[in-house]
Write a protein that holds these residues in place. Structure first.
Motif, PDB file in Angstrom:
ATOM      1  N   THR A  44       0.827  -1.282  -0.162  1.00 16.38           N
ATOM      2  CA  THR A  44      -0.046   0.039  -0.223  1.00 16.38           C
ATOM      3  C   THR A  44       0.774   1.335   0.083  1.00 16.38           C
ATOM      4  OG1 THR A  44      -1.609  -1.148   1.035  1.00 16.38           O
ATOM      5  CG2 THR A  44      -1.702   1.225   1.198  1.00 16.38           C
ATOM      6  N   THR A  48       0.686   3.834  -3.052  1.00 20.96           N
ATOM      7  CA  THR A  48       0.547   5.108  -2.576  1.00 20.96           C
ATOM      8  C   THR A  48       1.334   6.255  -3.404  1.00 20.96           C
ATOM      9  OG1 THR A  48      -0.566   4.459  -0.640  1.00 20.96           O
ATOM     10  CG2 THR A  48       0.339   6.992  -0.959  1.00 20.96           C
ATOM     11  N   GLY A  73      -9.243  -6.244  -3.926  1.00 20.30           N
ATOM     12  CA  GLY A  73      -8.349  -6.188  -2.866  1.00 20.30           C
ATOM     13  C   GLY A  73      -8.405  -7.291  -1.925  1.00 20.30           C
TER      14      GLY A  73
END
Length: 148
Positions: A44, A48, A73
């Motif tokens: 993540t 990001t 996910g």
């Protein structure tokens, strides 16, 4: 040019093959669920950064997509958790090959019926033989585990 996507998918599969024993080792050290959480947390953070600097800026469209599109996910988290649990028990090769066979089975069903907007590719004898050979490979790889 389609061969480039096959090559890219091959590399992706190799990365998944690396990910499995790395995550399996992590799970043995800190716990399976904790390992899965850590794996997704690091992923993540990476995504990001990539999305912020290289994305198309369409994240606001997330509220407009059908809710079932968000299951990817969840399915990925379950897959990683199962892999973390399985690799230390049966080895990386058997766990990954079993996962690939599972992916192949469901992918052939998806192709055959054209589900989720993918092109409809009917089941045929070549595809069936490919699946049978993969099942045979899984049998022999797993059976090879018992020899060691």
């Amino acid at each position: 040019m389609k061969w480039l996507y096959i090559l890219l998918s091959l590399v992706g599969g190799m990365l998944a093959g690396l990910q499995a024993p790395i995550n399996g080792s992590l799970g043995k050290k800190i716990g399976s669920l904790e390992g899965a959480f850590t794996s997704f947390f690091v992923g993540t953070l990476f995504l990001t950064f990539v999305a912020l600097f290289f994305g198309k800026g369409q994240l606001v469209q997330l509220l407009q997509v059908p809710k079932w599109n968000l299951l990817g996910g969840l399915l990925g988290a379950v897959f990683v958790t199962i892999t973390i649990i399985s690799v230390p028990k049966v080895g990386a090769a058997a766990a990954i090959l079993a996962a690939i066979v599972g992916q192949l089975v469901i992918s052939m069903v998806i192709d055959h019926f054209g589900l989720f907007g993918v092109p409809k590719i009917p089941m045929n004898i070549n595809r069936l033989f490919g699946l049978l050979f993969m099942l045979a490979a899984l049998f022999f790889i797993y059976r090879g585990n018992a020899a060691s």
